[in-house]
Design a protein around this motif. Structure first.
Motif, PDB file in Angstrom:
ATOM      1  N   LEU A  69       0.836  -1.196   0.000  1.00 51.75           N
ATOM      2  CA  LEU A  69       0.000   0.000   0.000  1.00 51.75           C
ATOM      3  C   LEU A  69       0.876   1.254   0.000  1.00 51.75           C
ATOM      4  O   LEU A  69       0.465   2.301  -0.486  1.00 51.75           O
ATOM      5  CB  LEU A  69      -0.927   0.007   1.218  1.00 51.75           C
ATOM      6  N   PHE A  70       2.072   1.121   0.573  1.00 51.02           N
ATOM      7  CA  PHE A  70       3.075   2.183   0.583  1.00 51.02           C
ATOM      8  C   PHE A  70       4.427   1.566   0.265  1.00 51.02           C
ATOM      9  O   PHE A  70       4.657   0.387   0.506  1.00 51.02           O
ATOM     10  CB  PHE A  70       3.176   2.841   1.972  1.00 51.02           C
ATOM     11  N   LEU A 125      18.090  14.105  28.077  1.00 48.93           N
ATOM     12  CA  LEU A 125      17.433  12.847  27.751  1.00 48.93           C
ATOM     13  C   LEU A 125      17.624  12.658  26.256  1.00 48.93           C
ATOM     14  O   LEU A 125      17.300  13.550  25.459  1.00 48.93           O
ATOM     15  CB  LEU A 125      15.940  12.936  28.093  1.00 48.93           C
ATOM     16  N   ARG A 126      18.202  11.528  25.867  1.00 45.70           N
ATOM     17  CA  ARG A 126      18.480  11.260  24.452  1.00 45.70           C
ATOM     18  C   ARG A 126      17.533  10.176  23.948  1.00 45.70           C
ATOM     19  O   ARG A 126      17.546   9.053  24.416  1.00 45.70           O
ATOM     20  CB  ARG A 126      19.928  10.826  24.269  1.00 45.70           C
ATOM     21  N   GLU A 127      16.733  10.567  22.986  1.00 47.54           N
ATOM     22  CA  GLU A 127      15.760   9.642  22.396  1.00 47.54           C
ATOM     23  C   GLU A 127      16.095   9.463  20.926  1.00 47.54           C
ATOM     24  O   GLU A 127      16.298  10.430  20.195  1.00 47.54           O
ATOM     25  CB  GLU A 127      14.363  10.235  22.557  1.00 47.54           C
ATOM     26  N   ARG A 128      16.182   8.214  20.479  1.00 45.65           N
ATOM     27  CA  ARG A 128      16.394   7.922  19.056  1.00 45.65           C
ATOM     28  C   ARG A 128      15.046   8.028  18.353  1.00 45.65           C
ATOM     29  O   ARG A 128      14.065   7.419  18.771  1.00 45.65           O
ATOM     30  CB  ARG A 128      16.976   6.521  18.856  1.00 45.65           C
ATOM     31  N   VAL A 129      15.005   8.820  17.303  1.00 45.59           N
ATOM     32  CA  VAL A 129      13.773   9.053  16.559  1.00 45.59           C
ATOM     33  C   VAL A 129      13.980   8.558  15.128  1.00 45.59           C
ATOM     34  O   VAL A 129      15.050   8.748  14.550  1.00 45.59           O
ATOM     35  CB  VAL A 129      13.405  10.553  16.563  1.00 45.59           C
ATOM     36  N   ALA A 130      12.960   7.926  14.591  1.00 45.26           N
ATOM     37  CA  ALA A 130      12.998   7.460  13.202  1.00 45.26           C
ATOM     38  C   ALA A 130      12.036   8.311  12.376  1.00 45.26           C
ATOM     39  O   ALA A 130      10.919   8.605  12.810  1.00 45.26           O
ATOM     40  CB  ALA A 130      12.608   5.995  13.109  1.00 45.26           C
ATOM     41  N   MET A 131      12.488   8.701  11.203  1.00 45.03           N
ATOM     42  CA  MET A 131      11.660   9.435  10.266  1.00 45.03           C
ATOM     43  C   MET A 131      11.632   8.628   8.960  1.00 45.03           C
ATOM     44  O   MET A 131      12.674   8.349   8.374  1.00 45.03           O
ATOM     45  CB  MET A 131      12.227  10.829  10.011  1.00 45.03           C
ATOM     46  N   ARG A 132      10.424   8.229   8.583  1.00 46.74           N
ATOM     47  CA  ARG A 132      10.257   7.433   7.373  1.00 46.74           C
ATOM     48  C   ARG A 132       9.446   8.227   6.353  1.00 46.74           C
ATOM     49  O   ARG A 132       8.418   8.803   6.717  1.00 46.74           O
ATOM     50  CB  ARG A 132       9.522   6.141   7.690  1.00 46.74           C
ATOM     51  N   ARG A 133       9.897   8.222   5.126  1.00 44.30           N
ATOM     52  CA  ARG A 133       9.130   8.844   4.043  1.00 44.30           C
ATOM     53  C   ARG A 133       8.509   7.714   3.237  1.00 44.30           C
ATOM     54  O   ARG A 133       9.204   6.849   2.704  1.00 44.30           O
ATOM     55  CB  ARG A 133      10.023   9.716   3.173  1.00 44.30           C
ATOM     56  N   LEU A 134       7.181   7.733   3.170  1.00 41.65           N
ATOM     57  CA  LEU A 134       6.421   6.669   2.520  1.00 41.65           C
ATOM     58  C   LEU A 134       5.691   7.223   1.299  1.00 41.65           C
ATOM     59  O   LEU A 134       5.055   8.285   1.357  1.00 41.65           O
ATOM     60  CB  LEU A 134       5.396   6.079   3.496  1.00 41.65           C
ATOM     61  N   ARG A 135       5.765   6.503   0.210  1.00 45.90           N
ATOM     62  CA  ARG A 135       5.068   6.855  -1.028  1.00 45.90           C
ATOM     63  C   ARG A 135       3.898   5.899  -1.198  1.00 45.90           C
ATOM     64  O   ARG A 135       4.068   4.677  -1.159  1.00 45.90           O
ATOM     65  CB  ARG A 135       6.023   6.739  -2.216  1.00 45.90           C
ATOM     66  N   PRO A 136       2.697   6.445  -1.393  1.00 45.38           N
ATOM     67  CA  PRO A 136       1.556   5.547  -1.606  1.00 45.38           C
ATOM     68  C   PRO A 136       1.671   4.830  -2.955  1.00 45.38           C
ATOM     69  O   PRO A 136       2.104   5.420  -3.944  1.00 45.38           O
ATOM     70  CB  PRO A 136       0.347   6.487  -1.574  1.00 45.38           C
ATOM     71  N   LEU A 137       1.280   3.590  -2.973  1.00 48.27           N
ATOM     72  CA  LEU A 137       1.242   2.805  -4.213  1.00 48.27           C
ATOM     73  C   LEU A 137      -0.226   2.620  -4.574  1.00 48.27           C
ATOM     74  O   LEU A 137      -0.979   2.039  -3.814  1.00 48.27           O
ATOM     75  CB  LEU A 137       1.936   1.461  -4.021  1.00 48.27           C
ATOM     76  N   HIS A 138      -0.611   3.150  -5.702  1.00 51.79           N
ATOM     77  CA  HIS A 138      -2.039   3.087  -6.095  1.00 51.79           C
ATOM     78  C   HIS A 138      -2.287   2.032  -7.122  1.00 51.79           C
ATOM     79  O   HIS A 138      -1.593   1.668  -7.937  1.00 51.79           O
ATOM     80  CB  HIS A 138      -2.507   4.442  -6.626  1.00 51.79           C
TER      81      HIS A 138
END
Length: 138
Positions: A69-70, A125-138
């Motif tokens: 879907l993505f 306070l050190r927090e690991r953050v994830a950033m994901r770029r998702l492309r929709p698949l139509h």
């Protein structure tokens, strides 16, 4: 969560992207240090419900990727830092703002002692953050 991700596809423009921004790891580090040296003095205590919530989000994302879907275009991780002047200030901030997470007494005392022992040291306070770029698949 899978339902929310599926609905999001319909809201995006044809060339639009979905950004998934959330903690990469469930348990942040309590760190003291300076520009030259940083030391992890402990971690936050995280209840099972928070672990389960993060696992459910990971599973939902895996599901929509597996169902195509993505498409995952990019994944980046970075450190997000929250600074505090004292261990007690950090403990109180976490107690007020975070659910199912706390700075336990032992870590609070150890952190306060480490700050006293290291002149000029800072606390964060050190927090690991994830950033994901998702492309929709139509």
């Amino acid at each position: 969560m899978v339902d929310a991700l599926c609905r999001t596809r319909g809201w995006l423009k044809p060339d639009g992207r979905l950004i998934d921004l959330r903690p990469a790891h469930t348990i942040p580090d309590v760190v003291i240090g300076s520009d030259e040296r940083a030391t992890v003095v402990g971690v936050l205590v995280v209840e099972a419900e928070r672990h389960e919530r993060h696992a459910a989000a990971d599973n939902a994302l895996d599901d929509v990727l597996r169902r195509q879907l993505f498409a995952l275009e990019e994944l980046r991780e970075f450190a997000f830092l929250r600074h505090a002047d004292t261990a007690e200030e950090l403990r109180d901030y976490i107690a007020e703002r975070w659910k199912q997470t706390r700075l336990d007494d032992t870590t609070c005392v150890r952190t306060a002692a480490a700050l006293r022992d290291q002149a000029g040291a800072r606390l964060w306070l050190r927090e690991r953050v994830a950033m994901r770029r998702l492309r929709p698949l139509h």
